[in-house]
Design a protein around this motif. Structure first.
Motif, PDB file in Angstrom:
ATOM      1  N   THR A 129      31.135  22.854  45.137  1.00  0.00           N
ATOM      2  CA  THR A 129      32.430  23.477  44.905  1.00  0.00           C
ATOM      3  C   THR A 129      32.279  24.605  43.889  1.00  0.00           C
ATOM      4  O   THR A 129      31.645  24.447  42.846  1.00  0.00           O
ATOM      5  N   VAL A 130      32.821  25.761  44.253  1.00  0.00           N
ATOM      6  CA  VAL A 130      32.753  26.942  43.394  1.00  0.00           C
ATOM      7  C   VAL A 130      34.183  27.249  42.944  1.00  0.00           C
ATOM      8  O   VAL A 130      34.988  27.772  43.720  1.00  0.00           O
ATOM      9  N   GLY A 131      34.500  26.834  41.736  1.00  0.00           N
ATOM     10  CA  GLY A 131      35.851  27.029  41.219  1.00  0.00           C
ATOM     11  C   GLY A 131      35.767  27.454  39.766  1.00  0.00           C
ATOM     12  O   GLY A 131      35.040  28.395  39.429  1.00  0.00           O
ATOM     13  N   THR A 132      36.467  26.726  38.895  1.00  0.00           N
ATOM     14  CA  THR A 132      36.383  26.993  37.457  1.00  0.00           C
ATOM     15  C   THR A 132      34.960  26.733  36.971  1.00  0.00           C
ATOM     16  O   THR A 132      34.468  27.391  36.062  1.00  0.00           O
ATOM     17  N   GLY A 133      34.325  25.767  37.572  1.00  0.00           N
ATOM     18  CA  GLY A 133      32.898  25.519  37.352  1.00  0.00           C
ATOM     19  C   GLY A 133      32.219  25.441  38.699  1.00  0.00           C
ATOM     20  O   GLY A 133      32.837  25.740  39.726  1.00  0.00           O
ATOM     21  N   ILE A 134      30.947  25.069  38.699  1.00  0.00           N
ATOM     22  CA  ILE A 134      30.261  24.805  39.963  1.00  0.00           C
ATOM     23  C   ILE A 134      29.636  23.417  39.862  1.00  0.00           C
ATOM     24  O   ILE A 134      28.927  23.114  38.897  1.00  0.00           O
ATOM     25  N   ALA A 182      30.541  31.054  38.926  1.00  0.00           N
ATOM     26  CA  ALA A 182      31.836  30.359  39.025  1.00  0.00           C
ATOM     27  C   ALA A 182      32.965  31.389  38.882  1.00  0.00           C
ATOM     28  O   ALA A 182      32.736  32.530  38.458  1.00  0.00           O
ATOM     29  N   GLY A 183      34.187  30.995  39.222  1.00  0.00           N
ATOM     30  CA  GLY A 183      35.329  31.906  39.173  1.00  0.00           C
ATOM     31  C   GLY A 183      35.439  32.699  37.872  1.00  0.00           C
ATOM     32  O   GLY A 183      35.603  33.927  37.908  1.00  0.00           O
ATOM     33  N   PRO A 184      35.330  32.045  36.709  1.00  0.00           N
ATOM     34  CA  PRO A 184      35.460  32.799  35.453  1.00  0.00           C
ATOM     35  C   PRO A 184      34.391  33.883  35.273  1.00  0.00           C
ATOM     36  O   PRO A 184      34.669  34.908  34.639  1.00  0.00           O
ATOM     37  N   ALA A 185      33.200  33.692  35.815  1.00  0.00           N
ATOM     38  CA  ALA A 185      32.155  34.718  35.705  1.00  0.00           C
ATOM     39  C   ALA A 185      32.539  35.956  36.522  1.00  0.00           C
ATOM     40  O   ALA A 185      32.322  37.092  36.086  1.00  0.00           O
ATOM     41  N   LYS A 193      41.376  38.465  38.011  1.00  0.00           N
ATOM     42  CA  LYS A 193      41.106  37.187  38.665  1.00  0.00           C
ATOM     43  C   LYS A 193      40.315  37.397  39.962  1.00  0.00           C
ATOM     44  O   LYS A 193      40.529  38.384  40.669  1.00  0.00           O
ATOM     45  N   ALA A 194      39.433  36.473  40.261  1.00  0.00           N
ATOM     46  CA  ALA A 194      38.617  36.579  41.477  1.00  0.00           C
ATOM     47  C   ALA A 194      39.493  36.732  42.724  1.00  0.00           C
ATOM     48  O   ALA A 194      39.151  37.467  43.643  1.00  0.00           O
ATOM     49  N   GLU A 195      40.641  36.049  42.717  1.00  0.00           N
ATOM     50  CA  GLU A 195      41.484  36.112  43.925  1.00  0.00           C
ATOM     51  C   GLU A 195      42.133  37.483  44.106  1.00  0.00           C
ATOM     52  O   GLU A 195      42.634  37.796  45.177  1.00  0.00           O
ATOM     53  N   GLN A 196      42.119  38.307  43.033  1.00  0.00           N
ATOM     54  CA  GLN A 196      42.718  39.642  43.149  1.00  0.00           C
ATOM     55  C   GLN A 196      41.703  40.709  43.551  1.00  0.00           C
ATOM     56  O   GLN A 196      42.052  41.847  43.823  1.00  0.00           O
ATOM     57  N   LEU A 203      30.992  43.316  43.855  1.00  0.00           N
ATOM     58  CA  LEU A 203      30.732  42.067  43.128  1.00  0.00           C
ATOM     59  C   LEU A 203      30.513  40.882  44.071  1.00  0.00           C
ATOM     60  O   LEU A 203      29.809  39.935  43.733  1.00  0.00           O
ATOM     61  N   TRP A 204      31.112  40.952  45.257  1.00  0.00           N
ATOM     62  CA  TRP A 204      30.936  39.844  46.206  1.00  0.00           C
ATOM     63  C   TRP A 204      29.495  39.763  46.705  1.00  0.00           C
ATOM     64  O   TRP A 204      29.009  38.687  47.068  1.00  0.00           O
ATOM     65  N   GLN A 205      28.815  40.912  46.753  1.00  0.00           N
ATOM     66  CA  GLN A 205      27.392  40.906  47.159  1.00  0.00           C
ATOM     67  C   GLN A 205      26.566  40.121  46.146  1.00  0.00           C
ATOM     68  O   GLN A 205      25.679  39.346  46.503  1.00  0.00           O
ATOM     69  N   GLY A 230      33.066  24.243  49.019  1.00  0.00           N
ATOM     70  CA  GLY A 230      34.502  24.144  48.751  1.00  0.00           C
ATOM     71  C   GLY A 230      34.831  24.862  47.459  1.00  0.00           C
ATOM     72  O   GLY A 230      33.982  25.529  46.871  1.00  0.00           O
ATOM     73  N   GLY A 231      36.080  24.716  46.997  1.00  0.00           N
ATOM     74  CA  GLY A 231      36.509  25.331  45.733  1.00  0.00           C
ATOM     75  C   GLY A 231      37.228  26.642  45.961  1.00  0.00           C
ATOM     76  O   GLY A 231      37.077  27.288  47.007  1.00  0.00           O
ATOM     77  N   GLY A 232      38.009  27.036  44.956  1.00  0.00           N
ATOM     78  CA  GLY A 232      38.875  28.203  45.074  1.00  0.00           C
ATOM     79  C   GLY A 232      38.161  29.479  45.476  1.00  0.00           C
ATOM     80  O   GLY A 232      38.637  30.229  46.336  1.00  0.00           O
ATOM     81  N   VAL A 233      37.001  29.744  44.878  1.00  0.00           N
ATOM     82  CA  VAL A 233      36.299  31.003  45.154  1.00  0.00           C
ATOM     83  C   VAL A 233      35.910  31.099  46.634  1.00  0.00           C
ATOM     84  O   VAL A 233      35.928  32.191  47.223  1.00  0.00           O
ATOM     85  N   MET A 234      35.626  29.954  47.248  1.00  0.00           N
ATOM     86  CA  MET A 234      35.158  29.986  48.635  1.00  0.00           C
ATOM     87  C   MET A 234      36.287  30.198  49.639  1.00  0.00           C
ATOM     88  O   MET A 234      36.052  30.262  50.840  1.00  0.00           O
ATOM     89  N   LYS A 235      37.518  30.326  49.121  1.00  0.00           N
ATOM     90  CA  LYS A 235      38.613  30.755  50.008  1.00  0.00           C
ATOM     91  C   LYS A 235      38.368  32.181  50.477  1.00  0.00           C
ATOM     92  O   LYS A 235      39.004  32.648  51.417  1.00  0.00           O
ATOM     93  N   GLN A 236      37.481  32.883  49.818  1.00  0.00           N
ATOM     94  CA  GLN A 236      37.065  34.230  50.261  1.00  0.00           C
ATOM     95  C   GLN A 236      36.089  34.041  51.419  1.00  0.00           C
ATOM     96  O   GLN A 236      34.875  34.030  51.237  1.00  0.00           O
ATOM     97  N   THR A 237      36.616  33.916  52.610  1.00  0.00           N
ATOM     98  CA  THR A 237      35.764  33.528  53.743  1.00  0.00           C
ATOM     99  C   THR A 237      34.737  34.602  54.100  1.00  0.00           C
ATOM    100  O   THR A 237      33.731  34.300  54.724  1.00  0.00           O
TER     101      THR A 237
HETATM  102  P1  ADP Z   1      39.243  23.968  39.791  1.00  0.00           P
HETATM  103  O1  ADP Z   1      37.829  24.386  39.844  1.00  0.00           O
HETATM  104  O2  ADP Z   1      39.854  24.217  38.455  1.00  0.00           O
HETATM  105  O3  ADP Z   1      39.481  22.589  40.304  1.00  0.00           O
HETATM  106  P2  ADP Z   1      39.681  25.931  41.872  1.00  0.00           P
HETATM  107  O4  ADP Z   1      38.667  25.372  42.794  1.00  0.00           O
HETATM  108  O5  ADP Z   1      40.936  26.470  42.475  1.00  0.00           O
HETATM  109  O6  ADP Z   1      40.116  24.876  40.770  1.00  0.00           O
HETATM  110  O7  ADP Z   1      38.963  27.072  41.045  1.00  0.00           O
HETATM  111  C1  ADP Z   1      39.647  27.966  40.229  1.00  0.00           C
HETATM  112  C2  ADP Z   1      38.815  29.235  40.156  1.00  0.00           C
HETATM  113  O8  ADP Z   1      38.701  29.779  41.465  1.00  0.00           O
HETATM  114  C3  ADP Z   1      39.420  30.303  39.283  1.00  0.00           C
HETATM  115  O9  ADP Z   1      38.379  30.965  38.594  1.00  0.00           O
HETATM  116  C4  ADP Z   1      40.086  31.239  40.295  1.00  0.00           C
HETATM  117  O10 ADP Z   1      40.082  32.584  39.822  1.00  0.00           O
HETATM  118  C5  ADP Z   1      39.219  31.096  41.512  1.00  0.00           C
HETATM  119  N1  ADP Z   1      39.997  31.214  42.750  1.00  0.00           N
HETATM  120  C6  ADP Z   1      41.046  30.452  43.129  1.00  0.00           C
HETATM  121  N2  ADP Z   1      41.526  30.867  44.313  1.00  0.00           N
HETATM  122  C7  ADP Z   1      40.753  31.921  44.699  1.00  0.00           C
HETATM  123  C8  ADP Z   1      40.736  32.779  45.830  1.00  0.00           C
HETATM  124  N3  ADP Z   1      41.621  32.668  46.825  1.00  0.00           N
HETATM  125  N4  ADP Z   1      39.767  33.714  45.869  1.00  0.00           N
HETATM  126  C9  ADP Z   1      38.877  33.859  44.885  1.00  0.00           C
HETATM  127  N5  ADP Z   1      38.854  33.081  43.800  1.00  0.00           N
HETATM  128  C10 ADP Z   1      39.776  32.129  43.689  1.00  0.00           C
END
Ligand code: ADP
Ligand code: ZN
Length: 286
Positions: A129-134, A182-185, A193-196, A203-205, A230-237
């Motif tokens: 999972t790639v989110g706030t951490g990995i 991870a997302g914060p990096a 924010k990564a989602e923006q 940077l995606w490369q 999984g994880g928020g960052v990987m919503k960037q398909t």
């Molecule tokens: P957590 O790791 O806290 O459980 P997430 O998996 O949603 O929760 O991870 C949050 C991180 O993922 C944040 O750094 C956020 O910027 C990033 N993130 C969340 N949604 C997206 C998105 N759609 N695209 C890119 N990065 C995202």
């Protein structure tokens, strides 16, 4: 019935299911993660309502999973001070004398994806999972891989690109995967924010390259049939084709894998992976 607890840093999800209806969840609640004193009675009163035969627990970590250790079942060195060195398993066990499967949140999610999600039909799989951490879990021969402790495959060292001056933000290692990818990096490098970030941003490369390096290392170390992200960052398909391409280049044909499109894949269970995996781990205890 069987029970599951997915303990996260912000919320704790408890669920029960009928053994024969997995992965369908019968009832669930979400409790904010406050102090143990405040949170535990809520967990206990939830499970009191059901004839639960076994409970799977996937917890945020680090946790002690070594059954020979005097602190087995404890959450150990967490930054969440109220939970540091807390005997989580012991506290639940004191309320319900049942069989328990105690593991990390990511191991539980890895098992969930393997039983009912993107790694179904695989005997050996990896979930990251790639989110706030990995963080990640490894399933080998159908079993959650644990040794003296649980693996921390989000903190492996990465060969940093010369084009990337960012020094990484893991407090323990400057250029580990979590610190670099991870997302914060992404957010520090991008200033937003990564989602923006635009899907075409360079940077995606960099992100895909580091995740591909990790996939190569996991493949060489564990020989999985599939790697699930999984994880928020990987919503960037759009990351998937980039990772797959880099992976093939970095592996250099050294080891055979299935077609890369079915080897590095997105998760299927999404936010449900941890709870479904914990239920499946509980079910195996009966
Ligand atoms: P957590 O790791 O806290 O459980 P997430 O998996 O949603 O929760 O991870 C949050 C991180 O993922 C944040 O750094 C956020 O910027 C990033 N993130 C969340 N949604 C997206 C998105 N759609 N695209 C890119 N990065 C995202
Ligand atoms: Zn690290």
């Amino acid at each position: 019935m069987i029970g599951a607890i997915e303990a996260g840093g912000t919320k704790i999800v408890c669920a029960v299911a009928d053994r024969k209806e997995l992965p369908r969840v019968a009832e669930r609640i979400s409790i904010p993660t406050r102090t143990p004193e405040e949170t535990l009675p809520k967990i206990v009163s939830f499970f009191k309502q059901y004839p639960v035969e076994a409970i799977g627990i996937g917890s945020f970590g680090p946790i002690d999973v070594n059954q020979d250790s005097s602190t087995y079942g404890f959450i150990t060195n967490t930054p969440k001070l109220a939970w540091r060195n807390f005997d989580f398993l012991g506290a639940i066990r004191a309320a319900f004398d049942l069989p328990y499967f105690w593991t990390t949140d990511v191991n539980a999610a890895a098992f969930g994806e393997q039983q009912y999600g993107a790694a179904r039909f695989a005997k050996n799989s990896i979930y990251i999972t790639v989110g706030t951490g990995i963080g990640g879990g490894v399933i080998l021969n159908g079993k959650v891989m644990e040794g003296r402790g649980h693996p921390e495959i989000g903190h492996i060292y990465i060969n940093q690109l010369a084009s990337d001056p960012f020094e990484g933000n893991c407090p323990y290692h400057s250029n580990c995967l979590e610190g670099l990818a991870a997302g914060p990096a992404i957010e520090v490098r991008a200033g937003q924010k990564a989602e923006q970030l635009n899907a075409t941003d360079a940077l995606w490369q960099i992100e895909a390259h580091y995740l591909a390096q990790a996939c190569v290392n996991y493949t060489l170390s564990f020989a999985p049939e599939v790697i699930v992200f999984g994880g928020g960052v990987m919503k960037q398909t759009h990351l998937f084709p980039l990772i797959q391409e880099q992976f093939q280049m970095l592996l250099g044909g050294y080891m055979e894998t299935t077609a890369v499109e079915s080897f590095i894949v997105p998760c299927k269970l999404r936010d449900n992976a941890g709870i479904v995996g914990s239920l499946a781990l509980a079910e195996q205890l009966i």
